[in-house]
Every structure is written in C-alpha cells, then in structure tokens.
Motif scaffolding. Structure first.
Motif, PDB file in Angstrom:
ATOM      1  N   LYS A 125      59.543  36.988  52.940  1.00 41.67           N
ATOM      2  CA  LYS A 125      58.645  36.198  52.100  1.00 41.67           C
ATOM      3  C   LYS A 125      57.183  36.482  52.440  1.00 41.67           C
ATOM      4  O   LYS A 125      56.346  36.665  51.547  1.00 41.67           O
ATOM      5  N   LEU A 126      56.878  36.537  53.728  1.00 37.84           N
ATOM      6  CA  LEU A 126      55.500  36.815  54.146  1.00 37.84           C
ATOM      7  C   LEU A 126      55.072  38.225  53.734  1.00 37.84           C
ATOM      8  O   LEU A 126      53.945  38.420  53.259  1.00 37.84           O
ATOM      9  N   ALA A 127      55.951  39.192  53.905  1.00 36.79           N
ATOM     10  CA  ALA A 127      55.619  40.571  53.544  1.00 36.79           C
ATOM     11  C   ALA A 127      55.388  40.718  52.042  1.00 36.79           C
ATOM     12  O   ALA A 127      54.356  41.250  51.611  1.00 36.79           O
ATOM     13  N   THR A 128      56.314  40.224  51.252  1.00 35.84           N
ATOM     14  CA  THR A 128      56.192  40.416  49.800  1.00 35.84           C
ATOM     15  C   THR A 128      55.059  39.585  49.197  1.00 35.84           C
ATOM     16  O   THR A 128      54.365  40.062  48.304  1.00 35.84           O
ATOM     17  N   THR A 129      54.850  38.388  49.704  1.00 34.72           N
ATOM     18  CA  THR A 129      53.766  37.564  49.161  1.00 34.72           C
ATOM     19  C   THR A 129      52.412  38.172  49.490  1.00 34.72           C
ATOM     20  O   THR A 129      51.535  38.244  48.623  1.00 34.72           O
ATOM     21  N   ASN A 130      52.234  38.616  50.729  1.00 36.48           N
ATOM     22  CA  ASN A 130      50.965  39.266  51.082  1.00 36.48           C
ATOM     23  C   ASN A 130      50.776  40.553  50.294  1.00 36.48           C
ATOM     24  O   ASN A 130      49.669  40.862  49.849  1.00 36.48           O
ATOM     25  N   PHE A 131      51.848  41.299  50.090  1.00 38.85           N
ATOM     26  CA  PHE A 131      51.777  42.517  49.278  1.00 38.85           C
ATOM     27  C   PHE A 131      51.319  42.184  47.860  1.00 38.85           C
ATOM     28  O   PHE A 131      50.410  42.818  47.323  1.00 38.85           O
ATOM     29  N   GLU A 132      51.948  41.182  47.253  1.00 43.22           N
ATOM     30  CA  GLU A 132      51.609  40.805  45.882  1.00 43.22           C
ATOM     31  C   GLU A 132      50.185  40.274  45.766  1.00 43.22           C
ATOM     32  O   GLU A 132      49.552  40.398  44.718  1.00 43.22           O
TER      33      GLU A 132
END
Length: 118
Positions: free
Chosen positions: A56-63
């Motif tokens: 969740k942290l990886a994909t949200t920061n990516f987005e």
C-alpha cells in the motif's frame, strides 16, 4: 421522459460514490483530512509490518509521484514477498526510471516482461 433523466442521474451518483471509496485519502465524520500514507507509516514505525502495508505504501507513493518514498517501500515489499504481483515490477521500474537509476529500472522492466508472459 422521467426515466430518461433518472437513469443518467443515478449513474452519475453511483460513479461518484465508487470513486470516493477508491480514494487513498479518507475523511472522518467531521470532514477532517486523513492521510492514509501517514497512518501506515505510523503503523510501521510502531513495529507492525506486513506485505500488505508495504504494498500500500509503495503503490500509493508511486501514484502520488513521490518516487523516493515509493522506492523505499517497494524494496521492503520485495524483501518480504519474493513473488509479488507482476505489475509491482513495472511500477518499481518506472519509479527507478524517475529516480534516474536506469540500469536497475531496465532489470525490473525485463523481469516484468518475463513474468507477464507466463
């Protein structure tokens, strides 16, 4: 004529409802902004770790275009999960490209392409 206007109005209302539920930004009952990333980071800081939190942290920061933070969480995610969803490799590759780590980005793009073909 009434049904003609009711159906599009209902569709719009449902669309907005679904969109609001998918957002990574939550609001409390008093309409106070709650940043989900900060909540998850606090959870990790308190010693609770899981593949799902890192994802969740990886994909949200990516987005959100916060690539340095995304890189940190992708790396932690990949340490815990040796077989993540194949799209994670693509997003990580794009993250590395944005951070100008081109060789490593190519490695993960190749990995994505290889696993996506299976």
């Amino acid at each position: 004529m009434s049904n003609f206007l009711t159906l599009p109005t209902l569709f719009l209302a449902l669309s907005f409802s679904v969109y609001a539920q998918q957002s990574d930004i939550a609001y409390s009952q008093k309409d106070q902004f709650i940043d989900v990333v900060k909540v998850y980071e606090k959870v990790v800081e308190d010693g609770y770790e899981s593949v799902q939190i890192y994802e969740k942290l990886a994909t949200t920061n990516f987005e959100r275009g916060q690539y340095a933070a995304a890189k940190k969480w992708f790396e932690k995610w990949f340490e815990k999960d040796k077989n993540p969803d194949v799209t994670a490799y693509l997003k990580y590759s794009q993250t590395l490209k944005e951070l100008r780590e081109f060789e490593k980005a190519k490695h993960y793009l190749d990995l994505y392409e290889k696993k996506a073909k299976k």
